[in-house]
Design a protein around this motif. Structure first.
Motif, PDB file in Angstrom:
ATOM      1  N   ILE A  54      -4.427   2.348  -6.136  1.00 50.14           N
ATOM      2  CA  ILE A  54      -5.330   1.716  -5.169  1.00 50.14           C
ATOM      3  C   ILE A  54      -6.231   2.800  -4.587  1.00 50.14           C
ATOM      4  O   ILE A  54      -5.748   3.804  -4.063  1.00 50.14           O
ATOM      5  CB  ILE A  54      -4.543   1.018  -4.048  1.00 50.14           C
ATOM      6  CG1 ILE A  54      -3.637  -0.067  -4.643  1.00 50.14           C
ATOM      7  CG2 ILE A  54      -5.489   0.408  -3.009  1.00 50.14           C
ATOM      8  CD1 ILE A  54      -2.701  -0.701  -3.649  1.00 50.14           C
ATOM      9  N   HIS A  98       1.991   1.786  -3.642  1.00 47.43           N
ATOM     10  CA  HIS A  98       1.048   1.998  -4.741  1.00 47.43           C
ATOM     11  C   HIS A  98      -0.058   3.019  -4.471  1.00 47.43           C
ATOM     12  O   HIS A  98      -0.608   3.568  -5.429  1.00 47.43           O
ATOM     13  CB  HIS A  98       0.424   0.665  -5.149  1.00 47.43           C
ATOM     14  CG  HIS A  98       1.401  -0.285  -5.754  1.00 47.43           C
ATOM     15  ND1 HIS A  98       1.963  -0.096  -6.986  1.00 47.43           N
ATOM     16  CD2 HIS A  98       1.943  -1.445  -5.269  1.00 47.43           C
ATOM     17  CE1 HIS A  98       2.790  -1.087  -7.266  1.00 47.43           C
ATOM     18  NE2 HIS A  98       2.801  -1.916  -6.243  1.00 47.43           N
ATOM     19  N   LEU A 115       0.830  -1.202   0.000  1.00 44.10           N
ATOM     20  CA  LEU A 115       0.000   0.000   0.000  1.00 44.10           C
ATOM     21  C   LEU A 115       0.866   1.253   0.000  1.00 44.10           C
ATOM     22  O   LEU A 115       0.556   2.241  -0.682  1.00 44.10           O
ATOM     23  CB  LEU A 115      -0.926  -0.009   1.218  1.00 44.10           C
ATOM     24  CG  LEU A 115      -2.004  -1.097   1.224  1.00 44.10           C
ATOM     25  CD1 LEU A 115      -2.711  -1.142   2.571  1.00 44.10           C
ATOM     26  CD2 LEU A 115      -3.009  -0.883   0.108  1.00 44.10           C
ATOM     27  N   THR A 160       0.834  -8.528  -6.240  1.00 46.69           N
ATOM     28  CA  THR A 160       0.299  -8.407  -4.896  1.00 46.69           C
ATOM     29  C   THR A 160       0.867  -9.499  -3.990  1.00 46.69           C
ATOM     30  O   THR A 160       1.214 -10.582  -4.445  1.00 46.69           O
ATOM     31  CB  THR A 160      -1.235  -8.547  -4.904  1.00 46.69           C
ATOM     32  OG1 THR A 160      -1.577  -9.810  -5.472  1.00 46.69           O
ATOM     33  CG2 THR A 160      -1.856  -7.439  -5.740  1.00 46.69           C
TER      34      THR A 160
END
Length: 298
Positions: free
Chosen positions: A17, A11, A8, A294
């Protein structure tokens, strides 16, 4: 969780996201994850969303077993979900949902609805599964207009012929024109200009839109959830935006939401029109952009 935190951190600033989820509690499928396990891992997920300033896409199942319209107590999953949101704060002075959240595919009672809406920033997502029974329809009609989101949850949660909402969908000739204009084929005979039988598609958001608007017109005024002007505006909003929604959602998004504001119509039918907003500024399909690596779930 450390991997997800790093993911997180890398990105989110790039705008790749836009929300965290779906996450939440599912008391209907405890055979896959125990209540203890779900409660344990929900809290750190909520904290991740808070840390990275992301809205939440929440899941809550197991509250639709109570068919008592007069139930006054929220179901255990709703209570635990709200408790977890409160516990995710660093201090009691922080906002509960500073970046917002939607509890999607909502199927709970009035008591569940009230408990969730006691949390500032919470919105309620409705789809075909939210409109199966007459009680579902009445509860859906009670969602405040500025806390309402519509969704398809495709490829699931279509409005089935056995659902109470289906009568609302086919109530008028205008609504039926939208339905009949869609061509359906069996999955074995798939083609690009048709829909697959038995599979919910993004364009079916228009069915949810029609059904919820009709439900609000049928129940909302008597239930005192909004004024007569607002009721009129919701129904007329369907006619104003149906074609636009059908065009937009087929290629861009599966969720729409209502908010108070100016009408797109030059001749608003109601004194206080409500506008339907459709998110058309979305990233290209995943197959057209670089795929994100991911972290592997364990």
């Amino acid at each position: 969780l450390e991997q997800w935190d790093e993911f997180l951190h890398e990105h989110v600033p790039q705008g790749r996201i836009v929300a965290l989820g779906e996450c939440g509690l599912d008391d209907a499928r405890l055979q896959f994850a125990s209540q203890e396990s779900q409660d344990r891992w929900l809290l750190p997920q909520l904290k991740l969303a808070r840390k990275h300033k992301l809205p939440l896409f929440l899941h809550m199942r197991g509250c639709d077993d109570d068919e008592d319209e007069n139930a006054t107590e929220p179901c255990p999953a709703a209570v635990r979900l709200v408790d977890a949101i409160r516990a995710s704060r660093s201090s009691s002075g922080e906002e509960l949902l500073p970046h917002g959240a939607v509890c999607h595919s909502f199927t709970g009672t009035r008591a569940d609805l009230g408990h969730l809406l006691s949390v500032a920033g919470m919105t309620i997502g409705l789809n075909g599964c939210s409109l199966r029974t007459e009680l579902n329809v009445r509860v859906a009609a009670a969602v405040p207009i500025d806390r309402l989101m519509l969704e398809t949850d495709c490829p699931w949660c279509e409005l089935k012929p056995t659902h109470a909402s289906r009568a609302l969908l086919t109530a008028t000739a205008a609504q039926m024109r939208d339905h009949d204009a869609m061509t359906y084929v069996k999955k074995e005979k798939w083609r690009s200009d048709a829909l697959v039988k038995g599979r919910c598609e993004p364009i079916h958001i228009i069915h949810v839109l029609h059904a919820v608007a009709a439900a609000r017109r049928k129940y909302a005024v008597s239930d005192s959830t909004m004024s007569s002007d607002e009721t009129c505006a919701v129904q007329s909003s369907v006619e104003e935006h149906a074609a636009y929604v059908a065009m937009a959602v087929n290629t861009t998004t599966t969720a729409v939401f209502f908010s108070k504001g100016g009408s797109r119509s030059k001749k608003p039918i109601c004194k206080t029109p409500l506008s339907l907003k459709v998110d058309v500024d979305v990233p290209p399909p995943l197959h057209d952009v670089e795929r994100l690596e991911t972290p592997t779930a364990t």
